[in-house]
Design a protein around this motif. Structure first.
Motif, PDB file in Angstrom:
ATOM      1  N   HIS A 111       0.812  -1.205   0.000  1.00 56.25           N
ATOM      2  CA  HIS A 111       0.000   0.000   0.000  1.00 56.25           C
ATOM      3  C   HIS A 111       0.851   1.263   0.000  1.00 56.25           C
ATOM      4  O   HIS A 111       0.311   2.366   0.011  1.00 56.25           O
ATOM      5  CB  HIS A 111      -0.939   0.008   1.211  1.00 56.25           C
ATOM      6  N   ASP A 134       2.738   2.745  -2.270  1.00 57.97           N
ATOM      7  CA  ASP A 134       2.575   3.653  -3.408  1.00 57.97           C
ATOM      8  C   ASP A 134       1.355   4.548  -3.212  1.00 57.97           C
ATOM      9  O   ASP A 134       1.430   5.768  -3.386  1.00 57.97           O
ATOM     10  CB  ASP A 134       2.447   2.883  -4.719  1.00 57.97           C
ATOM     11  N   GLY A 135       0.245   3.959  -2.841  1.00 57.71           N
ATOM     12  CA  GLY A 135      -0.969   4.730  -2.620  1.00 57.71           C
ATOM     13  C   GLY A 135      -0.816   5.736  -1.492  1.00 57.71           C
ATOM     14  O   GLY A 135      -1.296   6.872  -1.598  1.00 57.71           O
ATOM     15  N   TYR A 187      -3.493   7.074 -11.311  1.00 60.69           N
ATOM     16  CA  TYR A 187      -3.091   5.878 -10.570  1.00 60.69           C
ATOM     17  C   TYR A 187      -3.633   5.925  -9.142  1.00 60.69           C
ATOM     18  O   TYR A 187      -4.098   4.908  -8.613  1.00 60.69           O
ATOM     19  CB  TYR A 187      -1.567   5.748 -10.570  1.00 60.69           C
ATOM     20  N   LEU A 188      -3.590   7.097  -8.518  1.00 63.34           N
ATOM     21  CA  LEU A 188      -4.110   7.247  -7.158  1.00 63.34           C
ATOM     22  C   LEU A 188      -5.609   6.947  -7.129  1.00 63.34           C
ATOM     23  O   LEU A 188      -6.091   6.276  -6.211  1.00 63.34           O
ATOM     24  CB  LEU A 188      -3.828   8.652  -6.623  1.00 63.34           C
ATOM     25  N   THR A 248      -7.201   4.929  -9.064  1.00 59.06           N
ATOM     26  CA  THR A 248      -7.297   3.472  -9.190  1.00 59.06           C
ATOM     27  C   THR A 248      -6.969   2.785  -7.871  1.00 59.06           C
ATOM     28  O   THR A 248      -7.643   1.837  -7.468  1.00 59.06           O
ATOM     29  CB  THR A 248      -6.351   2.968 -10.302  1.00 59.06           C
ATOM     30  N   GLU A 249      -5.931   3.272  -7.184  1.00 61.00           N
ATOM     31  CA  GLU A 249      -5.533   2.709  -5.888  1.00 61.00           C
ATOM     32  C   GLU A 249      -6.647   2.884  -4.858  1.00 61.00           C
ATOM     33  O   GLU A 249      -6.895   1.978  -4.063  1.00 61.00           O
ATOM     34  CB  GLU A 249      -4.255   3.380  -5.378  1.00 61.00           C
ATOM     35  N   ARG A 250      -7.297   4.025  -4.870  1.00 65.25           N
ATOM     36  CA  ARG A 250      -8.389   4.261  -3.918  1.00 65.25           C
ATOM     37  C   ARG A 250      -9.537   3.285  -4.158  1.00 65.25           C
ATOM     38  O   ARG A 250     -10.113   2.741  -3.216  1.00 65.25           O
ATOM     39  CB  ARG A 250      -8.878   5.694  -4.024  1.00 65.25           C
ATOM     40  N   TRP A 296      -8.480  -0.115  -2.976  1.00 62.90           N
ATOM     41  CA  TRP A 296      -8.473  -0.160  -1.513  1.00 62.90           C
ATOM     42  C   TRP A 296      -9.904  -0.327  -0.987  1.00 62.90           C
ATOM     43  O   TRP A 296     -10.144  -1.130  -0.081  1.00 62.90           O
ATOM     44  CB  TRP A 296      -7.828   1.095  -0.943  1.00 62.90           C
TER      45      TRP A 296
END
Length: 115
Positions: A9, A11-12, A84-85, A87-89, A92
């Motif tokens: 996690h 990177d996010g 990308y953030l 996508t990470e959210r 998650w």
């Protein structure tokens, strides 16, 4: 909190604290610590390689900024980093929903009773 809890996690986390404004490395560490209420303490040996990797991937850009006689590298999100953030959210949210469903299952309703 265990240091290995951050693995996968990082990177996010880094991208999220850089979303509002560019920060230098130590400020990133402090931002993560403050946002987590002190639960997450990242080490410089962890974040600097990750920041360099994220920059190579085009998710961050960096520049040298001077404060008095000191120079420090500041990092900021690129447009690709913003995407990308996001996508990470989403990932998650999906992950926490799935884990929450297992750890805290909703009691099944008896037949014929609607909720």
């Amino acid at each position: 909190m265990r240091q290995d809890a951050v693995r996968g996690h990082l990177d996010g986390l880094l991208l999220a604290v850089l979303e509002p404004a560019p920060l230098h490395g130590y400020a990133i560490i402090i931002a993560v610590q403050q946002r987590s209420g002190g639960a997450l303490e990242l080490r410089t040996g962890t974040i600097y390689p990750a920041l360099k990797r994220l920059e190579r991937l085009g998710l961050l850009r960096s520049s040298w900024e001077g404060t008095g006689q000191r120079q420090r590298r500041c990092y900021e999100l690129t447009d690709a980093g913003q995407r990308y953030l996001a996508t990470e959210r989403t990932a998650w949210q999906d992950f926490t929903t799935a884990i929450g469903s297992v750890l805290n299952p909703v009691a099944p309703q008896p037949h014929g009773l609607a909720t």
